[in-house]
Write a protein that holds these residues in place. Sequence first.
Motif, PDB file in Angstrom:
ATOM      1  N   PHE A  94     -32.704   5.474  27.233  1.00 32.25           N
ATOM      2  CA  PHE A  94     -33.236   4.812  26.038  1.00 32.25           C
ATOM      3  C   PHE A  94     -33.385   5.761  24.855  1.00 32.25           C
ATOM      4  O   PHE A  94     -32.974   5.412  23.733  1.00 32.25           O
ATOM      5  N   PRO A  95     -33.935   6.979  25.040  1.00 33.13           N
ATOM      6  CA  PRO A  95     -34.061   7.882  23.873  1.00 33.13           C
ATOM      7  C   PRO A  95     -32.701   8.182  23.225  1.00 33.13           C
ATOM      8  O   PRO A  95     -32.604   8.292  22.011  1.00 33.13           O
ATOM      9  N   MET A  96     -31.656   8.287  24.047  1.00 34.14           N
ATOM     10  CA  MET A  96     -30.323   8.553  23.500  1.00 34.14           C
ATOM     11  C   MET A  96     -29.829   7.351  22.698  1.00 34.14           C
ATOM     12  O   MET A  96     -29.192   7.516  21.652  1.00 34.14           O
ATOM     13  N   ALA A  97     -30.134   6.140  23.164  1.00 36.27           N
ATOM     14  CA  ALA A  97     -29.723   4.936  22.431  1.00 36.27           C
ATOM     15  C   ALA A  97     -30.411   4.882  21.069  1.00 36.27           C
ATOM     16  O   ALA A  97     -29.775   4.588  20.050  1.00 36.27           O
ATOM     17  N   ILE A  98     -31.700   5.178  21.036  1.00 37.29           N
ATOM     18  CA  ILE A  98     -32.448   5.196  19.770  1.00 37.29           C
ATOM     19  C   ILE A  98     -31.889   6.283  18.852  1.00 37.29           C
ATOM     20  O   ILE A  98     -31.642   6.048  17.661  1.00 37.29           O
ATOM     21  N   ALA A  99     -31.680   7.473  19.387  1.00 39.68           N
ATOM     22  CA  ALA A  99     -31.156   8.586  18.591  1.00 39.68           C
ATOM     23  C   ALA A  99     -29.769   8.244  18.037  1.00 39.68           C
ATOM     24  O   ALA A  99     -29.457   8.575  16.882  1.00 39.68           O
ATOM     25  N   THR A 100     -28.956   7.579  18.840  1.00 40.29           N
ATOM     26  CA  THR A 100     -27.620   7.192  18.390  1.00 40.29           C
ATOM     27  C   THR A 100     -27.698   6.227  17.213  1.00 40.29           C
ATOM     28  O   THR A 100     -26.998   6.397  16.212  1.00 40.29           O
ATOM     29  N   VAL A 101     -28.551   5.219  17.311  1.00 44.24           N
ATOM     30  CA  VAL A 101     -28.683   4.237  16.227  1.00 44.24           C
ATOM     31  C   VAL A 101     -29.200   4.908  14.954  1.00 44.24           C
ATOM     32  O   VAL A 101     -28.651   4.692  13.862  1.00 44.24           O
ATOM     33  N   VAL A 102     -30.218   5.741  15.074  1.00 45.19           N
ATOM     34  CA  VAL A 102     -30.774   6.405  13.887  1.00 45.19           C
ATOM     35  C   VAL A 102     -29.746   7.363  13.280  1.00 45.19           C
ATOM     36  O   VAL A 102     -29.470   7.323  12.069  1.00 45.19           O
ATOM     37  N   ASN A 103     -29.160   8.217  14.110  1.00 43.24           N
ATOM     38  CA  ASN A 103     -28.184   9.198  13.642  1.00 43.24           C
ATOM     39  C   ASN A 103     -26.995   8.517  12.967  1.00 43.24           C
ATOM     40  O   ASN A 103     -26.598   8.882  11.860  1.00 43.24           O
ATOM     41  N   CYS A 104     -26.441   7.530  13.628  1.00 32.96           N
ATOM     42  CA  CYS A 104     -25.254   6.865  13.078  1.00 32.96           C
ATOM     43  C   CYS A 104     -25.572   6.070  11.822  1.00 32.96           C
ATOM     44  O   CYS A 104     -24.750   6.007  10.909  1.00 32.96           O
ATOM     45  N   SER A 105     -26.752   5.478  11.765  1.00 35.44           N
ATOM     46  CA  SER A 105     -27.142   4.749  10.555  1.00 35.44           C
ATOM     47  C   SER A 105     -27.208   5.697   9.361  1.00 35.44           C
ATOM     48  O   SER A 105     -26.719   5.377   8.267  1.00 35.44           O
ATOM     49  N   LEU A 106     -27.815   6.858   9.578  1.00 31.87           N
ATOM     50  CA  LEU A 106     -27.950   7.825   8.485  1.00 31.87           C
ATOM     51  C   LEU A 106     -26.592   8.373   8.033  1.00 31.87           C
ATOM     52  O   LEU A 106     -26.299   8.427   6.845  1.00 31.87           O
ATOM     53  N   TRP A 107     -25.754   8.792   9.006  1.00 27.84           N
ATOM     54  CA  TRP A 107     -24.441   9.325   8.639  1.00 27.84           C
ATOM     55  C   TRP A 107     -23.540   8.242   8.065  1.00 27.84           C
ATOM     56  O   TRP A 107     -22.743   8.506   7.161  1.00 27.84           O
ATOM     57  N   LEU A 108     -23.653   7.017   8.555  1.00 26.34           N
ATOM     58  CA  LEU A 108     -22.872   5.911   8.006  1.00 26.34           C
ATOM     59  C   LEU A 108     -23.259   5.678   6.546  1.00 26.34           C
ATOM     60  O   LEU A 108     -22.390   5.585   5.677  1.00 26.34           O
ATOM     61  N   GLY A 109     -24.550   5.592   6.285  1.00 24.07           N
ATOM     62  CA  GLY A 109     -25.005   5.399   4.907  1.00 24.07           C
ATOM     63  C   GLY A 109     -24.566   6.530   4.002  1.00 24.07           C
ATOM     64  O   GLY A 109     -24.064   6.300   2.889  1.00 24.07           O
ATOM     65  N   PHE A 110     -24.724   7.760   4.463  1.00 18.58           N
ATOM     66  CA  PHE A 110     -24.327   8.915   3.664  1.00 18.58           C
ATOM     67  C   PHE A 110     -22.817   8.921   3.427  1.00 18.58           C
ATOM     68  O   PHE A 110     -22.351   9.087   2.296  1.00 18.58           O
ATOM     69  N   GLY A 111     -22.053   8.722   4.497  1.00 13.73           N
ATOM     70  CA  GLY A 111     -20.594   8.771   4.384  1.00 13.73           C
ATOM     71  C   GLY A 111     -20.024   7.662   3.536  1.00 13.73           C
ATOM     72  O   GLY A 111     -19.024   7.843   2.840  1.00 13.73           O
ATOM     73  N   LEU A 112     -20.660   6.504   3.572  1.00 11.25           N
ATOM     74  CA  LEU A 112     -20.165   5.351   2.820  1.00 11.25           C
ATOM     75  C   LEU A 112     -20.697   5.321   1.385  1.00 11.25           C
ATOM     76  O   LEU A 112     -19.939   5.128   0.442  1.00 11.25           O
TER      77      LEU A 112
END
Length: 164
Positions: free
Chosen positions: A104-122
């Motif tokens: 579960f912690p990895m799933a949460i970290a994945t969603v947070v990390n990817c959301s931030l990098w997605l927003g930044f990259g886009l």
Amino acid sequence: WCGYGISAGMDPTIICPNITGMLAGAYYSYNFYKHNSGQHDLTPYYAGTAASVVSTTGLLLFAPELAQTSLGYLGCAVVVAMFSGPLMVIKEVIDTKSTKNLPFPMAIATVVNCSLWLGFGLLVIDDPFVWFPNVLGLGSGIAQLALFAKYGFHTEADKKDEAE
């Protein structure tokens, strides 16, 4: 990704966060090496690490015009492989209706990390090498969280019931 940031014009917004990850990975690798039991042949890992460092350095020094594209595709491939790792247990989670092998912690970290990098990259740098793999990673994280929503959390009580 540090090499990609260098090839993208020394972009500190890519380099700085990834230096942290690189240093943490180096520390982890050092400790793994230091406490290695000797039971497994680590030669392929050493060779892979050396090849990665030599290739990245070689691209940056001798083929800078190819570096950004090459490192971008390589980075995307590594990120997709990393984020798809937990998805290997989806069939097992569905079959057993248990999330015991899904972190579960990895799933949460994945969603947070990817959301931030997605927003930044886009939204900030408009770089598909940054946002594209994070779209896939975000999908992976959301799929994992959906499994927790459907099947709940595996608890210590569940482990005791399985042992009996």
